[in-house]
Design a protein around this motif. Sequence first.
Motif, PDB file in Angstrom:
ATOM      1  N   LYS A 163       0.740  -1.305   0.083  1.00  0.00           N
ATOM      2  CA  LYS A 163      -0.058  -0.103  -0.031  1.00  0.00           C
ATOM      3  C   LYS A 163       0.726   1.222   0.061  1.00  0.00           C
ATOM      4  O   LYS A 163       1.958   1.266   0.482  1.00  0.00           O
ATOM      5  CB  LYS A 163      -0.748  -0.014   1.100  1.00  0.00           C
ATOM      6  N   LYS A 190      -7.148  -1.330  -3.478  1.00  0.00           N
ATOM      7  CA  LYS A 190      -6.975  -0.032  -2.778  1.00  0.00           C
ATOM      8  C   LYS A 190      -5.745   0.075  -2.508  1.00  0.00           C
ATOM      9  O   LYS A 190      -5.059   0.534  -1.139  1.00  0.00           O
ATOM     10  CB  LYS A 190      -7.952   0.018  -1.507  1.00  0.00           C
ATOM     11  N   SER A 191      -4.681  -0.307  -3.483  1.00  0.00           N
ATOM     12  CA  SER A 191      -3.117  -0.118  -2.832  1.00  0.00           C
ATOM     13  C   SER A 191      -2.855   1.268  -2.821  1.00  0.00           C
ATOM     14  O   SER A 191      -1.706   1.585  -2.334  1.00  0.00           O
ATOM     15  CB  SER A 191      -2.411  -0.991  -3.741  1.00  0.00           C
ATOM     16  N   SER A 200      -3.750   5.269  -2.082  1.00  0.00           N
ATOM     17  CA  SER A 200      -5.030   6.179  -1.532  1.00  0.00           C
ATOM     18  C   SER A 200      -4.287   7.564  -1.600  1.00  0.00           C
ATOM     19  O   SER A 200      -3.428   7.822  -1.206  1.00  0.00           O
ATOM     20  CB  SER A 200      -5.509   5.639  -0.157  1.00  0.00           C
TER      21      SER A 200
END
Length: 550
Positions: free
Chosen positions: A490, A526-527, A529
């Motif tokens: 992430k 959702k890596s 944001s």
Amino acid sequence: MPSHLLLKRFKSRRMTLPDPDCAHNASNPNLCWYKKPMFDFWQSLLAALERLAMLPSLIHSVLPSLPSRKRTRDAVRTYERTLDDLLREIQRLLEAPLDPAQLLHMSGKLHDQFAPKLHASDMCMLPSYNHKLPTGLEHGTYLALDVGGSNFRVAVVELNGRQPAAKSMRIVNMKSYKIDNSVRYLRGTQFFDWMAEKIDMAISDPQLKKINGTSTFPMGLAWSFPVEQTSTRSGNLLAMGKGFRATEGTLGQDLSELIMAPCRKRNLPVRLDSIVNDSSATLLSRAYEDPATRFAVILGTGFNIAVHLPTSALSSTKYKGYPQKWRDEATHVLVNTELSMFGGKPVFPMTRWDEQLNDAHVRPDFQPFEHMISGRYLGELVRLIVSEAVRTAGLFGGEMPDKLNEAYSLDTGTIAALEMDTSKNLTNGIALFQTKHPLSRPPTYNDIHFIRQVSQLVAHRAAAFLAAGIHSLWNLRTASEGLTPATAGKMAIGCNGSIIEKYPLFRELCQSHLDELTAASGAEPKSISLEIAVESAIFGAAVAVCCLEE
Ligand code: GLC
């Protein structure tokens, strides 16, 4: 709301025109995903009635034999097409390139453009001397300078270290000085004399005097233009966009000396310790608060992305003049990509309005990516489309609103306000437009509704293209870290600037496209944001100084 739902809802919220093409594709809705009708039967009926009642151009073309007293001011004119036809064409041109496969293709094309610039360019992919990101534990009080496109800000910033439930940084005092055209056009050293005068005014504030006593202020500068760094505290002045003339006679000179010379003349108790591009400042400031930050996006008047990359991502010629100690220690480097200079025809499909904007630009082709997405240009693209609609499809009954013929007269703030208008029958939007661009008779609901539709399309395309730009840099970083999309993990992106922070739904749409693109590349959901980094240029200027001290 989950991002794919947002995209869906946004596309359908905007869609008002039944498109004959869609009927042919009913068996495969994906073929015309951007044309999905939003209105149910009653809504379409209402819209049709509304159009008949309010669109003189339509009345004219549909009912050419209306009695003359009913004819509107444009009735004597014929138009090449109806507004609906034009809107359908605009929609096709602006939305068709936004499906994930095409955006991925654009991301790939951008990636191809990076390689030569990572190897050699003194205009973009500019390494800084900052190689470590802040730990978040740094402390201190600094004078932060932020030279943006429209303001020069001088602030005292206090860094208190990352801590739960408390502010890690604080602006103790800030003065903002407008950069209007009279300042923007100051030539060469005159601009830096003006800066020194404003620093003088800011630090003469009794409150500041009390904070600093008699000691010298350590200063950090966030510079929203390219600079070729020669150390953490110095850099050679490169060509400035945004209409500035400060480089006349000073191009290539040391920015630090250009600022410090007039400060010394005034005996100001200041010392310039750090210079960073505003995108790098944003990355530093966000990383101070969130250690997962690796990118920063600036999208306001201008556009840029800073990236924290392994040093090996750039060829060694890019580190010419860097001390051996730096080369030995640095594993990573903060890079100012100047992403605004990439893109153009080889990457993005260009509409006739993009071509017109570029052809009329003082520096055509200099920052093609910026031309399609930044706050300086969104209003201008809408203006070009709207003027065409007045001339060829009878918008505003064929009357050109005041000033709308002048380049850059339609402010991006105005179209954002029109998009945000929730008043019944768009009465607020109508009043706003009539104030900014008076007509002999105020615009109708449908006139303003048309501009809103166009603005949404232009802004949505911008958000999607930004997502493609981020995706291409994310791929670059992932590969240079020796990772794959699946193992990249992430990452947070600090975002700053009026468009990404405030333009209605812009960040959300960009995030949705980014989610689609990273998922299509095989990354975990959702890596990436997009996180707002408030006042990040000013904070980042201070963080850059404190990082040097640790
Ligand atoms: C412009 C400048 C760039 C800056 C950006 C955002 O594109 O070239 O240096 O970071 O605007 O302010």
